[in-house]
Scaffold this motif. Structure first.
Motif, PDB file in Angstrom:
ATOM      1  N   GLU A 131      -0.791  16.295  -1.454  1.00 24.39           N
ATOM      2  CA  GLU A 131      -1.177  16.155  -2.858  1.00 24.39           C
ATOM      3  C   GLU A 131      -2.700  16.198  -3.015  1.00 24.39           C
ATOM      4  N   VAL A 132      -3.423  15.586  -2.083  1.00 26.10           N
ATOM      5  CA  VAL A 132      -4.885  15.643  -2.130  1.00 26.10           C
ATOM      6  C   VAL A 132      -5.361  17.093  -2.065  1.00 26.10           C
ATOM      7  N   LEU A 133      -4.694  17.884  -1.246  1.00 23.03           N
ATOM      8  CA  LEU A 133      -5.096  19.271  -1.057  1.00 23.03           C
ATOM      9  C   LEU A 133      -4.675  20.161  -2.231  1.00 23.03           C
ATOM     10  N   GLU A 134      -3.443  19.964  -2.712  1.00 24.70           N
ATOM     11  CA  GLU A 134      -2.904  20.863  -3.746  1.00 24.70           C
ATOM     12  C   GLU A 134      -3.297  20.465  -5.170  1.00 24.70           C
TER      13      GLU A 134
ATOM     14  N   ALA B  33       2.375  -3.290  11.267  1.00 30.20           N
ATOM     15  CA  ALA B  33       2.147  -3.866   9.948  1.00 30.20           C
ATOM     16  C   ALA B  33       0.744  -3.493   9.477  1.00 30.20           C
ATOM     17  N   ALA B  34      -0.231  -3.617  10.387  1.00 32.22           N
ATOM     18  CA  ALA B  34      -1.607  -3.259  10.041  1.00 32.22           C
ATOM     19  C   ALA B  34      -1.711  -1.784   9.696  1.00 32.22           C
ATOM     20  N   GLU B  35      -1.024  -0.918  10.459  1.00 32.40           N
ATOM     21  CA  GLU B  35      -1.029   0.507  10.151  1.00 32.40           C
ATOM     22  C   GLU B  35      -0.385   0.787   8.792  1.00 32.40           C
ATOM     23  N   THR B  36       0.667   0.053   8.476  1.00 29.11           N
ATOM     24  CA  THR B  36       1.319   0.238   7.183  1.00 29.11           C
ATOM     25  C   THR B  36       0.366  -0.110   6.050  1.00 29.11           C
ATOM     26  N   GLY B  37      -0.352  -1.228   6.204  1.00 31.05           N
ATOM     27  CA  GLY B  37      -1.338  -1.595   5.193  1.00 31.05           C
ATOM     28  C   GLY B  37      -2.395  -0.519   5.019  1.00 31.05           C
ATOM     29  N   ALA B  38      -2.849   0.054   6.138  1.00 29.42           N
ATOM     30  CA  ALA B  38      -3.854   1.117   6.069  1.00 29.42           C
ATOM     31  C   ALA B  38      -3.289   2.375   5.422  1.00 29.42           C
ATOM     32  N   GLU B  39      -2.035   2.678   5.702  1.00 33.81           N
ATOM     33  CA  GLU B  39      -1.420   3.887   5.129  1.00 33.81           C
ATOM     34  C   GLU B  39      -1.300   3.765   3.615  1.00 33.81           C
ATOM     35  N   LEU B  40      -0.864   2.611   3.142  1.00 33.17           N
ATOM     36  CA  LEU B  40      -0.787   2.394   1.698  1.00 33.17           C
ATOM     37  C   LEU B  40      -2.190   2.401   1.077  1.00 33.17           C
ATOM     38  N   SER B  41      -3.138   1.819   1.779  1.00 34.25           N
ATOM     39  CA  SER B  41      -4.516   1.790   1.276  1.00 34.25           C
ATOM     40  C   SER B  41      -5.086   3.196   1.162  1.00 34.25           C
ATOM     41  N   ASN B  42      -4.801   4.039   2.155  1.00 33.04           N
ATOM     42  CA  ASN B  42      -5.260   5.425   2.078  1.00 33.04           C
ATOM     43  C   ASN B  42      -4.672   6.148   0.878  1.00 33.04           C
ATOM     44  N   THR B  43      -3.383   5.929   0.644  1.00 36.21           N
ATOM     45  CA  THR B  43      -2.747   6.559  -0.517  1.00 36.21           C
ATOM     46  C   THR B  43      -3.424   6.093  -1.799  1.00 36.21           C
ATOM     47  N   LEU B  44      -3.753   4.810  -1.890  1.00 35.75           N
ATOM     48  CA  LEU B  44      -4.458   4.294  -3.069  1.00 35.75           C
ATOM     49  C   LEU B  44      -5.872   4.864  -3.156  1.00 35.75           C
ATOM     50  N   TYR B  45      -6.533   4.990  -2.036  1.00 38.81           N
ATOM     51  CA  TYR B  45      -7.907   5.514  -2.034  1.00 38.81           C
ATOM     52  C   TYR B  45      -7.951   6.932  -2.602  1.00 38.81           C
ATOM     53  N   TYR B  46      -7.000   7.744  -2.205  1.00 38.79           N
ATOM     54  CA  TYR B  46      -7.000   9.146  -2.624  1.00 38.79           C
ATOM     55  C   TYR B  46      -6.268   9.395  -3.943  1.00 38.79           C
ATOM     56  N   LEU B  47      -5.255   8.581  -4.255  1.00 40.09           N
ATOM     57  CA  LEU B  47      -4.361   8.941  -5.357  1.00 40.09           C
ATOM     58  C   LEU B  47      -4.097   7.811  -6.357  1.00 40.09           C
ATOM     59  N   ARG B  48      -4.934   6.790  -6.395  1.00 40.64           N
ATOM     60  CA  ARG B  48      -4.673   5.683  -7.324  1.00 40.64           C
ATOM     61  C   ARG B  48      -4.546   6.190  -8.766  1.00 40.64           C
ATOM     62  N   ASP B  49      -5.472   6.996  -9.220  1.00 39.35           N
ATOM     63  CA  ASP B  49      -5.438   7.483 -10.605  1.00 39.35           C
ATOM     64  C   ASP B  49      -4.187   8.313 -10.876  1.00 39.35           C
ATOM     65  N   GLU B  50      -3.826   9.163  -9.926  1.00 33.45           N
ATOM     66  CA  GLU B  50      -2.652  10.018 -10.108  1.00 33.45           C
ATOM     67  C   GLU B  50      -1.363   9.192 -10.166  1.00 33.45           C
ATOM     68  N   LEU B  51      -1.282   8.143  -9.333  1.00 37.07           N
ATOM     69  CA  LEU B  51      -0.099   7.273  -9.358  1.00 37.07           C
ATOM     70  C   LEU B  51      -0.044   6.477 -10.652  1.00 37.07           C
ATOM     71  N   GLU B  52      -1.173   5.973 -11.102  1.00 31.44           N
ATOM     72  CA  GLU B  52      -1.193   5.177 -12.326  1.00 31.44           C
ATOM     73  C   GLU B  52      -0.911   6.023 -13.566  1.00 31.44           C
ATOM     74  N   ALA B  53      -1.200   7.321 -13.487  1.00 29.28           N
ATOM     75  CA  ALA B  53      -0.869   8.196 -14.607  1.00 29.28           C
ATOM     76  C   ALA B  53       0.641   8.291 -14.812  1.00 29.28           C
ATOM     77  N   VAL B  54       1.397   8.064 -13.728  1.00 28.73           N
ATOM     78  CA  VAL B  54       2.867   8.045 -13.829  1.00 28.73           C
ATOM     79  C   VAL B  54       3.327   6.650 -14.215  1.00 28.73           C
ATOM     80  N   THR B  55       2.877   5.632 -13.474  1.00 30.56           N
ATOM     81  CA  THR B  55       3.199   4.239 -13.791  1.00 30.56           C
ATOM     82  C   THR B  55       2.238   3.301 -13.079  1.00 30.56           C
TER      83      THR B  55
END
Length: 515
Positions: free
Chosen positions: A89-92, A148-170
């Motif tokens: 999604e970041v790329l496209e 668990a730490a990796e999971t937190g980082a993975e979710l954080s990365n998604t928020l770092y790159y796509l927070r606005d796009e996710l919030e535009a949906v909900t």
């Protein structure tokens, strides 16, 4: 050696609003066509795949029959899909992957625990009958493991790159992600002192920097309050200091080359993230210990797919997978031989290998490596000899060439090391890149591997290494069983150790030298 004891993060940490990942890159850095292709293929595949289910009875298998792989396969698949879809999604930038990202995030946030069964130790029933979530059955999370730490980082990365796009949906989905990251990672890290942090002594291993590298990602992306941001970063840095304090200045990794990718390489990830969080003001890459830890892998490498495999380290690995990380290490630490070795790792078969993929772990380095390029190998970069007195290991080559001549490695040390096998005096020999005398390595991890039954597993015992059984006695486990009086030959091509204390008193060994 402590890296941060004289560092004041309060003066150097950037405010949340000014932080960005990969501060050493220009803001307009481009991704190559090869990397774009891998990202989009991975995202397209994840878009079509079913999200795997995580069942309680599969979680129980680790206690019931020792199997950890079935649950982990589905667990890791979810996170790999999230990584692929996020980067796609970041790329496209068309919104095509957003709904699937939301579905995976929702399911990860609904997981009762982010801790895999093999790391969920303890038994709150006291009678051995509890096979599920023995340490994490309450709303308060008290465990942070590797993943668990990796999971937190993975979710954080998604928020770092796509927070606005996710919030535009909900906006509900980002609030849910923030809540779960706080619950599973930030609050327990702030509140508790975990064994892997070295607060209670004991042997520290790759868990320390591997976990901290992911927690630092989460702090960087999630913590807006400047005082809390500073305090959590200070705690992370102090935790890393206890890890580096356990290392000898030579940088030798007692866990072996494959675990180096999670130990020294994870420390390097931490240093890079701290560099980002301080806008380049906290930079430890010229530290001698850090430079030696980075260079360990080059010195321990043998040839082709083979690496020195003392302890739990496997004898083979695809070294092209670490080529880009090694290239960055060499450049940042000022070690040109390491940069040359990176080219060998990427081109060792005469043509460029597939040395980058969208892997499921090492979040920071994996994404940063997208932007790295490696020139063809033109020779050099080989360490003819290397001694690691801190872990009592010598490596020697007949020639300064990765693929020709004899390669020899031998170890002393103790039988109380991280990922220990009872293998003092063990040695390996290769000729022209092929095995001659080998360490047979370790089998598939199971419930026994990291339990009191560890040394009932034959490959962990000294008779399954190139060591002697004396008077019917093998080497026991424990730090008191050790080598002494290690001597490295003046020209660096030999090693001599005393081994009588590697055996129990009952063996009656008065003197034993291996040379």
């Amino acid at each position: 050696m402590k890296l941060f004891e004289n560092t004041t993060f309060y003066q150097n940490l950037l405010p949340y609003e000014q932080f960005r990942f990969y501060a050493d890159l220009p803001e307009n850095a481009e991704i190559g066509e090869y990397e774009k292709k891998i990202i989009m293929e991975s995202a397209e595949k994840a878009l079509e795949e079913e999200i795997p289910q995580l069942y309680a009875t599969v979680y129980m298998r680790f206690v019931r029959d020792g199997n950890r792989g079935e649950y982990e396969a589905s667990y890791f698949k979810r996170r790999a899909m999230l990584r692929a879809l996020t980067m796609g999604e970041v790329l496209e930038k068309k919104g095509r992957f957003i709904d699937k990202i939301i579905n995976i995030v929702w399911l990860i946030c609904e997981e009762t625990t982010w801790v895999i069964p093999a790391h969920n130790h303890g038994d709150d029933t006291q009678d051995g009958t509890n096979t599920l979530l023995t340490c994490e059955v309450e709303d308060e999370v008290r465990i942070i493991d590797l993943f668990a730490a990796e999971t937190g980082a993975e979710l954080s990365n998604t928020l770092y790159y796509l927070r606005d796009e996710l919030e535009a949906v909900t906006p509900s989905i980002t609030r849910r992600m923030d809540y779960c990251i706080e619950k599973h990672i930030l609050t327990p890290f702030e509140k508790y002192y975990f064994w892997w942090g070295g607060y209670h002594g004991g042997i520290l291993n790759n868990w320390n920097p591997w976990i901290i590298s992911n927690i630092l990602i989460t702090i960087a992306v999630e913590v807006r309050n400047p005082v809390r941001r500073e305090n959590l970063t200070e705690k992370a840095a102090a935790t890393l200091d206890r890890f580096t304090a356990s290392y000898s200045p030579d940088g030798g990794c007692d866990e072996g080359p494959s675990y180096w990718t999670a130990a020294a390489a994870s420390l390097y990830d931490c240093l890079e993230i701290l560099y980002d969080m301080t806008g380049g003001k906290v930079n430890c890459m010229e530290n001698e210990l850090v430079r030696n830890m980075c260079d360990y892998f080059r010195k321990a490498y043998i040839s082709g797919p083979y690496v020195m495999n003392f302890a739990d380290a496997p004898a083979t690995m695809e070294i092209s997978g670490v080529a880009r990380t090694i290239k960055r290490m060499g450049r940042r630490a000022g070690i040109p031989e390491l940069e040359t070795f990176a080219s060998y790792a990427a081109y060792r078969k005469g043509e460029k290998q597939a040395e980058w993929s969208l892997s499921t772990s090492e979040s920071y380095r994996n994404i940063r490596n997208i932007y790295e390029t490696i020139p063809p190998y033109t020779g050099g970069g080989c360490a003819e000899t290397a001694a690691f007195p801190g872990i009592s290991v010598l490596v020697a080559r007949e020639k300064a060439d990765f693929d020709e001549g004899l390669y020899f490695a031998m170890k002393g040390g103790t039988n109380g090391e991280s990922h220990n096998h009872n293998d003092i005096g063990n040695l390996v020999v290769y000729k022209d890149g092929k095995p001659v005398i080998v360490d047979i390595g370790v089998g598939t991890y199971s419930r026994k591997t990291f339990s009191e039954e560890r040394y009932t597993i034959k490959p962990m015992t000294s008779p399954y290494h190139n060591t002697l059984e004396i008077g019917g006695f093998a080497q026991p486990a424990g730090i008191t069983y050790k080598s002494e009086n290690t001597v490295y030959a003046p020209e660096g091509k030999g090693m001599k150790i005393r081994l009588e204390k590697a055996y129990p008193a009952e063996a009656g060994v008065l003197s034993y030298t291996r040379e």
